[in-house]
Scaffold this active site. Structure first.
Site, PDB file in Angstrom:
ATOM      1  N   CYS A 103     -40.101-126.303-142.043  1.00  0.00           N
ATOM      2  CA  CYS A 103     -40.734-127.609-141.873  1.00  0.00           C
ATOM      3  C   CYS A 103     -42.250-127.480-141.713  1.00  0.00           C
ATOM      4  O   CYS A 103     -42.961-127.203-142.678  1.00  0.00           O
ATOM      5  CB  CYS A 103     -40.071-128.328-140.704  1.00  0.00           C
ATOM      6  SG  CYS A 103     -40.407-130.106-140.631  1.00  0.00           S
ATOM      7  N   HIS A 197     -34.390-127.435-141.571  1.00  0.00           N
ATOM      8  CA  HIS A 197     -34.328-126.603-140.363  1.00  0.00           C
ATOM      9  C   HIS A 197     -33.013-125.819-140.290  1.00  0.00           C
ATOM     10  O   HIS A 197     -32.088-126.218-139.567  1.00  0.00           O
ATOM     11  CB  HIS A 197     -34.448-127.486-139.119  1.00  0.00           C
ATOM     12  CG  HIS A 197     -35.822-127.961-138.826  1.00  0.00           C
ATOM     13  ND1 HIS A 197     -36.754-127.201-138.147  1.00  0.00           N
ATOM     14  CD2 HIS A 197     -36.455-129.130-139.122  1.00  0.00           C
ATOM     15  CE1 HIS A 197     -37.875-127.878-138.016  1.00  0.00           C
ATOM     16  NE2 HIS A 197     -37.721-129.054-138.608  1.00  0.00           N
ATOM     17  N   GLU A 199     -32.445-123.330-138.661  1.00  0.00           N
ATOM     18  CA  GLU A 199     -32.296-122.804-137.298  1.00  0.00           C
ATOM     19  C   GLU A 199     -31.670-123.803-136.344  1.00  0.00           C
ATOM     20  O   GLU A 199     -31.230-123.419-135.256  1.00  0.00           O
ATOM     21  CB  GLU A 199     -33.665-122.358-136.757  1.00  0.00           C
ATOM     22  CG  GLU A 199     -34.594-123.453-136.288  1.00  0.00           C
ATOM     23  CD  GLU A 199     -35.392-124.120-137.396  1.00  0.00           C
ATOM     24  OE1 GLU A 199     -36.367-124.826-137.082  1.00  0.00           O
ATOM     25  OE2 GLU A 199     -35.041-123.934-138.587  1.00  0.00           O
TER      26      GLU A 199
END
Length: 282
Positions: A103, A197, A199
């Site tokens: 991002c 994202h 993660e």
């Protein structure tokens, strides 16, 4: 393996993230890296802070990888907390250390190499980026190895990369965002990045959306903040109990999001290349 996590959040936003999720963004990203590569040693640097420094005795060249987190900042705002991060990314390129970002990380890497970032003319992309499709280059690129012809991923962003630097290639796009994944080569460095994202667990995404409830209602994603609360509750319940097929069906989520190995695939692919030695260095 030594990894530098560049937490792009300013101090107040880091603490709000900790209050809602239990960890700062940098700590949460480090935990994901440790889950993938348990032997990795992760340091965290906070370049939004005026007094940010690398750990004592450390230099960028002492790391095997650099990873940039997201951030609520806007890279086109000319302010010290942004300029420091762009300059740090330029130093990462100069060091030749392989880098990855999610991002904001992709946006900073693009600007540091000569690209541009603007607000998305289509508006905010939030919750899940749908039907991300690898480009022809992306279908054969190691970053997206293991991804299908179209997939979804957690996301929350208002800004997008409007133009990539000269030595860069788009690896994936979707209807909302033209640059969902990219490789950037600049000076001595190679950067792999995604606008989404990988993660984020469902619980971390839920914490962020909960924090944004008023804004999401004002922007028309939900009728009112109470609807956001219901959505957030669904995400947290599903993260705790993956057998809740009713919730997964209701939100159109499959193994690309629900299976941790699939969700974090880009990070895994990046770390695997870094563990292989100098495979990503110019």
């Amino acid at each position: 393996m030594r990894v530098l996590i560049v937490d792009g959040y300013p101090a107040d936003a880091r603490e709000r993230h900790r209050a809602g999720f239990g960890m700062t963004p940098g700590e949460a990203y480090a935990a994901v890296v440790k889950a993938i590569a348990p032997a990795a040693a992760c340091d965290i640097v906070l370049p939004a802070d005026a007094d940010a420094q690398l750990p004592a005795g450390a230099e960028l060249s002492s790391y095997h990888a650099v990873i940039l987190t997201g951030s609520p900042l806007h890279v086109y705002h000319d302010e010290p907390s942004v300029r420091r991060q762009v300059e740090l990314m330029r130093a990462v390129y100069d060091s030749g250390v392989p880098s990855f970002g999610s991002c904001w990380g992709l946006q900073v890497a693009a600007v540091a190499a000569g690209g541009t970032v603007t607000p998305n003319p289509l508006g905010r992309e939030v919750g899940f980026a749908r039907r991300i499709t690898p480009s022809e280059a992306g279908r054969g690129h190691a970053l997206l190895a293991g991804r299908p012809a179209a997939f979804d991923a957690p996301c929350v962003h208002l800004d997008v990369v409007a133009s990539l630097p000269a030595e860069a290639v788009v690896l994936a796009s979707n209807r909302m965002t033209g640059v969902q994944a990219a490789e950037i080569r600049h000076r001595r460095g190679v950067f792999w990045g995604v606008q989404y994202h990988p993660e984020f667990s469902l619980t971390e995404l839920a914490a962020i959306m909960d924090r944004m409830a008023d804004a999401l209602a004002e922007e028309g994603f939900f009728r009112d903040p109470s609807e956001v609360a219901g959505y957030v509750a669904d995400l947290r319940t599903l993260d705790a109990d993956r057998s809740r097929r009713d919730i997964a069906w209701r939100h159109g989520l499959d193994e690309q999001v629900l299976d941790e190995r699939q969700r974090t695939l880009e990070i895994r692919n990046f770390l695997a290349r870094c563990l292989a030695g100098d495979a990503m260095r110019q």
